[in-house]
Design a protein around this motif. Structure first.
Motif, PDB file in Angstrom:
ATOM      1  N   SER A   1      47.107 118.632 162.512  1.00 55.17           N
ATOM      2  CA  SER A   1      47.424 117.215 162.754  1.00 55.17           C
ATOM      3  C   SER A   1      46.682 116.661 163.972  1.00 55.17           C
ATOM      4  O   SER A   1      46.228 115.517 163.978  1.00 55.17           O
ATOM      5  N   ARG A   2      46.529 117.498 165.007  1.00 59.40           N
ATOM      6  CA  ARG A   2      45.852 116.998 166.209  1.00 59.40           C
ATOM      7  C   ARG A   2      44.372 116.751 165.956  1.00 59.40           C
ATOM      8  O   ARG A   2      43.802 115.756 166.400  1.00 59.40           O
ATOM      9  N   LEU A   3      43.751 117.671 165.219  1.00 60.07           N
ATOM     10  CA  LEU A   3      42.326 117.508 164.925  1.00 60.07           C
ATOM     11  C   LEU A   3      42.092 116.237 164.096  1.00 60.07           C
ATOM     12  O   LEU A   3      41.113 115.516 164.308  1.00 60.07           O
ATOM     13  N   LYS A   4      43.018 115.959 163.175  1.00 60.11           N
ATOM     14  CA  LYS A   4      42.899 114.722 162.367  1.00 60.11           C
ATOM     15  C   LYS A   4      42.949 113.498 163.277  1.00 60.11           C
ATOM     16  O   LYS A   4      42.183 112.553 163.120  1.00 60.11           O
ATOM     17  N   GLU A   5      43.881 113.553 164.236  1.00 64.33           N
ATOM     18  CA  GLU A   5      44.030 112.434 165.187  1.00 64.33           C
ATOM     19  C   GLU A   5      42.754 112.270 166.033  1.00 64.33           C
ATOM     20  O   GLU A   5      42.270 111.156 166.253  1.00 64.33           O
ATOM     21  N   VAL A   6      42.194 113.406 166.483  1.00 64.29           N
ATOM     22  CA  VAL A   6      40.944 113.383 167.255  1.00 64.29           C
ATOM     23  C   VAL A   6      39.847 112.734 166.410  1.00 64.29           C
ATOM     24  O   VAL A   6      39.100 111.868 166.877  1.00 64.29           O
ATOM     25  N   GLY A   7      39.764 113.143 165.146  1.00 65.98           N
ATOM     26  CA  GLY A   7      38.739 112.600 164.236  1.00 65.98           C
ATOM     27  C   GLY A   7      38.876 111.100 164.048  1.00 65.98           C
ATOM     28  O   GLY A   7      37.885 110.367 164.110  1.00 65.98           O
ATOM     29  N   THR A   8      40.116 110.636 163.882  1.00 64.73           N
ATOM     30  CA  THR A   8      40.360 109.194 163.679  1.00 64.73           C
ATOM     31  C   THR A   8      39.938 108.398 164.915  1.00 64.73           C
ATOM     32  O   THR A   8      39.234 107.388 164.805  1.00 64.73           O
ATOM     33  N   ASN A   9      40.373 108.862 166.093  1.00 58.92           N
ATOM     34  CA  ASN A   9      40.050 108.151 167.342  1.00 58.92           C
ATOM     35  C   ASN A   9      38.550 108.171 167.624  1.00 58.92           C
ATOM     36  O   ASN A   9      37.970 107.158 168.023  1.00 58.92           O
ATOM     37  N   ALA A  10      37.931 109.339 167.430  1.00 57.53           N
ATOM     38  CA  ALA A  10      36.491 109.455 167.700  1.00 57.53           C
ATOM     39  C   ALA A  10      35.701 108.586 166.722  1.00 57.53           C
ATOM     40  O   ALA A  10      34.747 107.912 167.114  1.00 57.53           O
ATOM     41  N   ARG A  11      36.118 108.606 165.452  1.00 58.82           N
ATOM     42  CA  ARG A  11      35.373 107.839 164.439  1.00 58.82           C
ATOM     43  C   ARG A  11      35.351 106.352 164.780  1.00 58.82           C
ATOM     44  O   ARG A  11      34.327 105.675 164.671  1.00 58.82           O
ATOM     45  N   ARG A  12      36.497 105.853 165.252  1.00 57.18           N
ATOM     46  CA  ARG A  12      36.589 104.429 165.618  1.00 57.18           C
ATOM     47  C   ARG A  12      35.567 104.087 166.718  1.00 57.18           C
ATOM     48  O   ARG A  12      34.851 103.097 166.640  1.00 57.18           O
ATOM     49  N   GLN A  13      35.511 104.946 167.737  1.00 59.01           N
ATOM     50  CA  GLN A  13      34.587 104.722 168.865  1.00 59.01           C
ATOM     51  C   GLN A  13      33.124 104.841 168.422  1.00 59.01           C
ATOM     52  O   GLN A  13      32.263 104.074 168.850  1.00 59.01           O
ATOM     53  N   ILE A  14      32.857 105.833 167.548  1.00 58.42           N
ATOM     54  CA  ILE A  14      31.473 106.061 167.098  1.00 58.42           C
ATOM     55  C   ILE A  14      31.006 104.893 166.231  1.00 58.42           C
ATOM     56  O   ILE A  14      29.860 104.451 166.325  1.00 58.42           O
ATOM     57  N   GLU A  15      31.903 104.367 165.384  1.00 58.91           N
ATOM     58  CA  GLU A  15      31.539 103.215 164.544  1.00 58.91           C
ATOM     59  C   GLU A  15      31.178 102.013 165.413  1.00 58.91           C
ATOM     60  O   GLU A  15      30.254 101.261 165.106  1.00 58.91           O
ATOM     61  N   GLU A  16      31.921 101.865 166.534  1.00 62.66           N
ATOM     62  CA  GLU A  16      31.633 100.782 167.479  1.00 62.66           C
ATOM     63  C   GLU A  16      30.247 100.990 168.113  1.00 62.66           C
ATOM     64  O   GLU A  16      29.456 100.054 168.235  1.00 62.66           O
ATOM     65  N   LEU A  17      29.960 102.234 168.487  1.00 59.02           N
ATOM     66  CA  LEU A  17      28.672 102.563 169.114  1.00 59.02           C
ATOM     67  C   LEU A  17      27.506 102.346 168.151  1.00 59.02           C
ATOM     68  O   LEU A  17      26.484 101.754 168.508  1.00 59.02           O
ATOM     69  N   LEU A  18      27.664 102.830 166.907  1.00 56.24           N
ATOM     70  CA  LEU A  18      26.551 102.795 165.949  1.00 56.24           C
ATOM     71  C   LEU A  18      26.513 101.496 165.145  1.00 56.24           C
ATOM     72  O   LEU A  18      25.526 101.204 164.477  1.00 56.24           O
ATOM     73  N   GLY A  19      27.630 100.738 165.176  1.00 56.15           N
ATOM     74  CA  GLY A  19      27.669  99.465 164.450  1.00 56.15           C
ATOM     75  C   GLY A  19      27.687  99.626 162.943  1.00 56.15           C
ATOM     76  O   GLY A  19      27.058  98.851 162.216  1.00 56.15           O
ATOM     77  N   GLY A  20      28.391 100.633 162.450  1.00 58.68           N
ATOM     78  CA  GLY A  20      28.476 100.828 160.993  1.00 58.68           C
ATOM     79  C   GLY A  20      29.531 101.858 160.653  1.00 58.68           C
ATOM     80  O   GLY A  20      30.162 102.447 161.530  1.00 58.68           O
ATOM     81  N   ARG A  21      29.707 102.107 159.355  1.00 54.72           N
ATOM     82  CA  ARG A  21      30.742 103.053 158.910  1.00 54.72           C
ATOM     83  C   ARG A  21      30.303 104.497 159.148  1.00 54.72           C
ATOM     84  O   ARG A  21      29.128 104.834 159.032  1.00 54.72           O
ATOM     85  N   VAL A  22      31.293 105.327 159.472  1.00 50.40           N
ATOM     86  CA  VAL A  22      31.002 106.725 159.804  1.00 50.40           C
ATOM     87  C   VAL A  22      31.947 107.645 159.040  1.00 50.40           C
ATOM     88  O   VAL A  22      33.140 107.384 158.916  1.00 50.40           O
ATOM     89  N   TYR A  23      31.389 108.736 158.491  1.00 55.36           N
ATOM     90  CA  TYR A  23      32.192 109.838 157.956  1.00 55.36           C
ATOM     91  C   TYR A  23      32.045 110.974 158.956  1.00 55.36           C
ATOM     92  O   TYR A  23      30.932 111.391 159.286  1.00 55.36           O
ATOM     93  N   LEU A  24      33.178 111.463 159.483  1.00 55.39           N
ATOM     94  CA  LEU A  24      33.127 112.472 160.548  1.00 55.39           C
ATOM     95  C   LEU A  24      33.783 113.767 160.088  1.00 55.39           C
ATOM     96  O   LEU A  24      34.946 113.785 159.687  1.00 55.39           O
ATOM     97  N   ASP A  25      33.013 114.846 160.136  1.00 56.30           N
ATOM     98  CA  ASP A  25      33.511 116.160 159.713  1.00 56.30           C
ATOM     99  C   ASP A  25      33.563 117.069 160.944  1.00 56.30           C
ATOM    100  O   ASP A  25      32.539 117.401 161.535  1.00 56.30           O
ATOM    101  N   LEU A  26      34.788 117.440 161.369  1.00 54.20           N
ATOM    102  CA  LEU A  26      34.966 118.230 162.592  1.00 54.20           C
ATOM    103  C   LEU A  26      35.472 119.636 162.284  1.00 54.20           C
ATOM    104  O   LEU A  26      36.353 119.813 161.438  1.00 54.20           O
ATOM    105  N   HIS A  27      34.937 120.608 163.002  1.00 54.06           N
ATOM    106  CA  HIS A  27      35.441 121.982 162.899  1.00 54.06           C
ATOM    107  C   HIS A  27      35.639 122.532 164.307  1.00 54.06           C
ATOM    108  O   HIS A  27      34.856 122.234 165.207  1.00 54.06           O
ATOM    109  N   VAL A  28      36.683 123.350 164.493  1.00 53.66           N
ATOM    110  CA  VAL A  28      36.926 123.976 165.805  1.00 53.66           C
ATOM    111  C   VAL A  28      36.478 125.433 165.730  1.00 53.66           C
ATOM    112  O   VAL A  28      36.868 126.164 164.821  1.00 53.66           O
ATOM    113  N   ARG A  29      35.650 125.851 166.691  1.00 50.87           N
ATOM    114  CA  ARG A  29      35.147 127.224 166.697  1.00 50.87           C
ATOM    115  C   ARG A  29      35.408 127.863 168.063  1.00 50.87           C
ATOM    116  O   ARG A  29      35.491 127.166 169.069  1.00 50.87           O
TER     117      ARG A  29
END
Length: 298
Positions: free
Chosen positions: A253-281
């Protein structure tokens, strides 16, 4: 008074220094007006030297964002300190950030002594003025003035936007006469992948326990544009399996939340839609391992 028409164009490099959490990155963001430096309430969040370019009709100020200078406990810490010192020797004007709401400490005095050796113009910037009253601010300005021989002392609040433009005026005044260094449309010279990785790391740092901030590194493996969407594949590295569990959270659940928050910021930075795939290693003790540090970009 000099006629503005004959005033020389000025361009050069500036940076903010100070102990961790003195408000350096927040100030950089406030000056540039866009989110370029990562901010977090955890100290030591900035790891990459990120340049932000501020364009004005008569000048160009290139801000270099450095990690906070601190007592190193790991190889990563030593490398970050080396990075800070090498940056200091290359800039024209340095703003030493001292928070208005904390007493001047040994860390502030230590950095002031280090800066005294440099040829750059050194200003004192009293940050977070929105957190104190007028009397406290006056006392802090006096305490800061006794620390060293500063060209000027400027109180600011990045959060309230108070005196931010004044600070830019003061910094610009000490830049050398020079032609423009970067084109008009350039806000930063950092590759997008570094900025994206920083935004993911910022989202991962929010709300995790105090023992984790230094133990998260992010590597963006791929950024692939597909139609209207930018597909981003990134790995978050931690040092131990127990930390992996913290970052993942219950049923990821936390990683999903991280992905949602990061995606919002990245879309703002890049000015377009983003698909974000995160893995923890897990990269065991990466902060102390030269090979792992190189692999993770340090």
């Amino acid at each position: 008074m000099q006629d503005p028409e004959t005033r020389p164009y000025r361009a050069g490099f500036g940076c903010f220094v100070g102990r961790p959490n003195a408000g350096k990155s927040t100030l950089t963001n406030a000056i540039v007006g866009t989110k370029i430096a990562i901010t977090s309430n955890k100290p030591q969040t900035t790891r990459h030297v990120i340049r932000a370019v501020l364009h004005r009709p008569e000048s160009q100020l290139v801000l270099v964002d450095t990690p906070g200078l601190h007592r190193p406990r790991t190889l990563l810490g030593e490398r970050l300190n080396d990075l800070v010192r090498s940056t200091w020797t290359e800039v024209d004007v340095i703003g030493l950030c001292v928070p208005a709401n904390e007493p001047v400490g040994r860390g502030d005095k230590f950095i002031t002594c280090e800066l005294a050796e440099l040829k750059a113009t050194v200003l004192a910037v009293v940050t977070k003025t929105d957190l104190v009253d007028k009397r406290q601010l006056a006392e802090q300005l006096l305490a800061v003035s006794k620390m060293g021989d500063f060209a000027e002392i400027v109180p600011v609040s990045a959060v309230a936007g108070h005196q931010v433009d004044t600070l830019v005026d003061v910094m610009t005044k000490y830049l050398p006469p020079s032609p423009q260094l970067y084109p008009d449309d350039m806000l930063t010279d950092d590759p997008e992948q570094v900025l994206v990785a920083e935004l993911i790391r910022e989202a991962a740092l929010e709300g995790v326990r105090d023992e984790l901030p230094h133990s998260i590194a992010v590597v963006v493996e791929e950024m692939i544009p597909e139609g209207q969407v930018m597909k981003i594949y990134a790995d978050l590295y931690v040092e131990r399996p127990s930390q992996k569990a913290i970052v993942l959270g219950h049923k990821a659940s936390r990683l999903k939340e991280v992905g949602t928050n990061a995606r919002r910021q990245i879309e703002e930075l890049l000015g377009g839609r983003v698909y974000l795939d995160l893995h923890v290693r897990v990269a065991k003790d990466w902060q102390r391992d030269p090979r792992q540090l190189r692999k993770l970009g340090f």
